[in-house]
Motif scaffolding. Structure first.
Motif, PDB file in Angstrom:
ATOM      1  N   VAL A 137       0.862  -1.185   0.000  1.00  0.00           N
ATOM      2  CA  VAL A 137       0.000   0.000   0.000  1.00  0.00           C
ATOM      3  C   VAL A 137       0.891   1.224   0.000  1.00  0.00           C
ATOM      4  O   VAL A 137       1.736   1.377   0.892  1.00  0.00           O
ATOM      5  N   GLN A 144      -2.909   0.324  -3.954  1.00  0.00           N
ATOM      6  CA  GLN A 144      -2.568  -0.995  -3.413  1.00  0.00           C
ATOM      7  C   GLN A 144      -2.376  -1.971  -4.574  1.00  0.00           C
ATOM      8  O   GLN A 144      -3.042  -1.866  -5.608  1.00  0.00           O
ATOM      9  N   HIS A 166      -7.276  -5.934  -3.608  1.00  0.00           N
ATOM     10  CA  HIS A 166      -8.280  -5.934  -2.544  1.00  0.00           C
ATOM     11  C   HIS A 166      -9.490  -5.118  -2.946  1.00  0.00           C
ATOM     12  O   HIS A 166      -9.369  -4.049  -3.554  1.00  0.00           O
ATOM     13  N   ASN A 175     -11.605  -3.853  -0.586  1.00  0.00           N
ATOM     14  CA  ASN A 175     -11.898  -2.885   0.462  1.00  0.00           C
ATOM     15  C   ASN A 175     -10.725  -1.960   0.729  1.00  0.00           C
ATOM     16  O   ASN A 175      -9.601  -2.419   0.953  1.00  0.00           O
ATOM     17  N   MET A 176     -11.005  -0.666   0.705  1.00  0.00           N
ATOM     18  CA  MET A 176      -9.973   0.312   1.024  1.00  0.00           C
ATOM     19  C   MET A 176     -10.559   1.362   1.960  1.00  0.00           C
ATOM     20  O   MET A 176     -11.758   1.646   1.920  1.00  0.00           O
ATOM     21  N   ARG A 178     -12.989   6.485  -6.144  1.00  0.00           N
ATOM     22  CA  ARG A 178     -12.401   5.186  -6.449  1.00  0.00           C
ATOM     23  C   ARG A 178     -12.838   4.801  -7.864  1.00  0.00           C
ATOM     24  O   ARG A 178     -13.848   4.138  -8.056  1.00  0.00           O
ATOM     25  N   GLU A 190      -7.425  -0.404  -7.681  1.00  0.00           N
ATOM     26  CA  GLU A 190      -6.193  -0.272  -6.924  1.00  0.00           C
ATOM     27  C   GLU A 190      -5.989   1.109  -6.314  1.00  0.00           C
ATOM     28  O   GLU A 190      -5.081   1.292  -5.519  1.00  0.00           O
ATOM     29  N   CYS A 217      -4.033   5.274   4.939  1.00  0.00           N
ATOM     30  CA  CYS A 217      -4.832   4.499   4.003  1.00  0.00           C
ATOM     31  C   CYS A 217      -4.617   3.021   4.312  1.00  0.00           C
ATOM     32  O   CYS A 217      -3.505   2.612   4.676  1.00  0.00           O
ATOM     33  N   SER A 276      -5.854  -1.186   3.151  1.00  0.00           N
ATOM     34  CA  SER A 276      -6.443  -2.061   2.147  1.00  0.00           C
ATOM     35  C   SER A 276      -6.675  -3.423   2.782  1.00  0.00           C
ATOM     36  O   SER A 276      -5.837  -3.896   3.561  1.00  0.00           O
TER      37      SER A 276
END
Lengths: 113, 113
Positions: A4, A25, A29, A31-32, A68, A72, A91, A93
């Motif tokens: 990340v 990231q 993933h 979810n961030m 978003r 990534e 931040c 992830s």
């Protein structure tokens, strides 16, 4: 081995400026998260995103927005920076609760003058 | 609503002593995470506890999870100065909730030579 990455480690901005904090990231993933951390207040969730173009407000979304557009990348936007937004921004992830931990970026220390 | 409480929030101890940090959470969550943060740095994952009775150990640190008591502990054995840091626990996701972690306030640990 970087997982990340936050775009800036230290940032100084003037009151009223529009500020962009970027987070990337490389783990695919869904979810961030964006948190801010202030002394004595722990981690406070600003926004999180569970998919591209999907976002949800956290505990303290006022004065912030997020973007978003790609899986990534998760951007935090301060529409008009104020001195009370001086803080450490983190931040994270996370693939989800199935097996692994959330991974954090190195943090951005933002000072608004 | 899932809430996470850590105690103590501050701990000063001598090298060589043992101590335990407690993490209580308020509603059902099967998973508990421990992180370490050094001053000015980001968060680093220590342990992921995924089921009742889970125990993980790394060096002088041992973490356990009791989902029935809604309690996780981080035990420090024969503390050394290098373990000085702030330790956070996080639980989540809340049942029926989105994939987010709920954080404790952190325990600042100072280990004196």
């Amino acid at each position: 081995d970087v997982k990340v990455t936050q775009s800036s480690r230290y940032l100084v901005k003037r009151t009223g400026e529009k500020v962009f904090l970027e987070c990337v990231q490389d783990m695919d993933h869904e979810n961030m998260f964006w948190y801010r951390q202030d002394p004595g207040l722990g981690l406070r969730l600003i926004y999180f995103s569970y998919d591209v173009k999907m976002k949800e407000k956290g505990d303290i979304p006022e004065g912030y927005s997020v973007s978003r557009e790609k899986k990534e990348r998760f951007s935090l936007i301060l529409e008009s920076a104020s001195t009370n937004q001086t803080s450490m921004y983190l931040c994270a992830s996370w693939v989800g609760p199935f097996s692994t931990e959330a991974f954090f970026g190195q943090g951005t220390r933002l000072t608004v003058v | 609503e899932l809430k996470v409480e850590q105690n103590p929030l501050f701990l000063s101890m001598q090298e060589g002593k043992n101590y335990t940090i407690y993490c209580n959470y308020s509603t059902t969550s099967d998973r508990l995470y421990w992180y370490r943060q050094d001053p000015g740095k980001s968060l680093e994952s220590l342990f992921v506890l995924l089921s009742n009775g889970a125990v993980k150990q790394e060096g002088r640190l041992m973490a356990s999870l009791d989902t029935k008591a809604r309690l996780s502990t981080l035990h420090i054995t024969a503390a050394v100065h290098d373990l000085s840091a702030t330790y956070f626990c996080a639980a989540g996701p809340p049942k029926g909730g989105n994939y987010q972690l709920i954080w404790g306030a952190g325990t600042k640990l100072i280990i004196k030579p």
